[in-house]
Design a protein around this motif. Structure first.
Motif, PDB file in Angstrom:
ATOM      1  N   GLU A  30      -0.291 -11.073   1.774  1.00  8.85           N
ATOM      2  CA  GLU A  30      -0.809 -10.999   0.404  1.00  8.85           C
ATOM      3  C   GLU A  30      -1.695 -12.199   0.101  1.00  8.85           C
ATOM      4  O   GLU A  30      -2.739 -12.067  -0.526  1.00  8.85           O
ATOM      5  CB  GLU A  30       0.345 -10.940  -0.608  1.00  8.85           C
ATOM      6  N   ARG A  34      -6.155 -12.379  -0.559  1.00  9.95           N
ATOM      7  CA  ARG A  34      -6.614 -12.914  -1.846  1.00  9.95           C
ATOM      8  C   ARG A  34      -7.343 -14.249  -1.725  1.00  9.95           C
ATOM      9  O   ARG A  34      -7.985 -14.689  -2.679  1.00  9.95           O
ATOM     10  CB  ARG A  34      -5.420 -13.110  -2.774  1.00  9.95           C
ATOM     11  N   GLU A  94      -0.650 -10.170 -10.873  1.00 10.71           N
ATOM     12  CA  GLU A  94       0.008  -8.926 -11.306  1.00 10.71           C
ATOM     13  C   GLU A  94      -0.604  -7.694 -10.643  1.00 10.71           C
ATOM     14  O   GLU A  94      -0.002  -6.616 -10.653  1.00 10.71           O
ATOM     15  CB  GLU A  94      -0.088  -8.766 -12.826  1.00 10.71           C
ATOM     16  N   GLU A  95      -1.805  -7.807 -10.095  1.00  9.88           N
ATOM     17  CA  GLU A  95      -2.478  -6.672  -9.460  1.00  9.88           C
ATOM     18  C   GLU A  95      -2.147  -6.677  -7.964  1.00  9.88           C
ATOM     19  O   GLU A  95      -2.686  -7.463  -7.199  1.00  9.88           O
ATOM     20  CB  GLU A  95      -3.993  -6.767  -9.665  1.00  9.88           C
ATOM     21  N   SER A  96      -1.253  -5.814  -7.564  1.00 11.62           N
ATOM     22  CA  SER A  96      -0.827  -5.793  -6.168  1.00 11.62           C
ATOM     23  C   SER A  96      -1.913  -5.215  -5.271  1.00 11.62           C
ATOM     24  O   SER A  96      -2.818  -4.508  -5.721  1.00 11.62           O
ATOM     25  CB  SER A  96       0.448  -4.957  -6.022  1.00 11.62           C
ATOM     26  N   ARG A  97      -1.779  -5.512  -4.005  1.00 11.83           N
ATOM     27  CA  ARG A  97      -2.689  -4.932  -3.023  1.00 11.83           C
ATOM     28  C   ARG A  97      -2.615  -3.411  -3.088  1.00 11.83           C
ATOM     29  O   ARG A  97      -3.636  -2.730  -3.093  1.00 11.83           O
ATOM     30  CB  ARG A  97      -2.330  -5.418  -1.624  1.00 11.83           C
ATOM     31  N   TYR A  99      -1.802  -1.490  -5.560  1.00 10.19           N
ATOM     32  CA  TYR A  99      -2.444  -0.990  -6.779  1.00 10.19           C
ATOM     33  C   TYR A  99      -3.962  -0.957  -6.628  1.00 10.19           C
ATOM     34  O   TYR A  99      -4.613   0.032  -6.976  1.00 10.19           O
ATOM     35  CB  TYR A  99      -2.047  -1.861  -7.977  1.00 10.19           C
TER      36      TYR A  99
END
Length: 198
Positions: A30, A34, A94-97, A99
């Motif tokens: 993750e 990012r 808060e925005e997951s991969r 999502y």
């Protein structure tokens, strides 16, 4: 491979570029998807997030075909002043991969439905394009979308190489000369030596 149908060729080229972008996320943490690796903050997940919005914009909003599923960072109605600059080029905690990838795939489905529903000469409106009040045919917009996706696939390729050395268009199709680590180090040294002579 080309067909007698330009729509099929355009859609195949776009899908190939989309899949290349997503492949660059495979096997990374993750944090790594990012991580900003350029002075302007370019990162892999941000590229995917950006492309989701671009597909919804060019192959949806431009042709007055609005997506039923809300996407928080996609607000063309607000214009540039209504959004934080570059907010579509990075993912919040808060925005997951999952999502963002799911949103990108949803944008594909919406874009593909637009392409299937309209003739290639259907005219949309791209207000920020000069000439004829931004009028643009679907064929031209599809070509633009392919170029945009390929451009960001190239960015993703460089970012991924900076992360772990992985390169290429897709698994088994690196499109680079075969060479081991020593060969590439020598190649890089030759390039650097040539630059120093200028």
């Amino acid at each position: 491979m080309t067909t007698a149908d330009p729509r099929t060729d355009l859609c195949r080229a776009l899908q190939d570029a989309r899949e290349s972008v997503l492949w660059k996320l495979d096997g990374l943490t993750e944090r790594d998807v990012r991580r900003p690796l350029t002075p302007t903050g370019t990162n892999l997940l941000g590229l995917v997030k950006h492309l989701a919005g671009v597909e919804l914009l060019y192959l949806g909003w431009v042709f007055d075909r609005h997506c039923a599923e809300p996407v928080p960072w996609f607000r063309p109605d607000l214009g540039p002043a209504g959004l934080e600059p570059n907010s579509d080029l990075w993912a919040t905690a808060e925005e997951s991969r999952a999502y963002i990838v799911d949103t990108y795939r949803m944008a594909w489905r919406h874009a593909d439905a637009t392409v299937a529903a309209l003739p290639l000469d259907a005219v949309g409106r791209v207000p920020w394009w000069p000439g004829q009040a931004g009028a643009a045919g679907l064929h031209r917009v599809l070509v633009h979308m392919i170029a945009e996706t390929e451009r960001h696939a190239d960015h993703a390729d460089i970012v991924r190489e900076l992360l772990d050395g992985s390169v290429g268009h897709r698994p088994g199709a690196e499109r680079l000369p075969a060479g081991d680590e020593q060969w590439w180090a020598q190649c890089r040294d030759r390039v650097a030596a040539a630059a120093e002579q200028c």
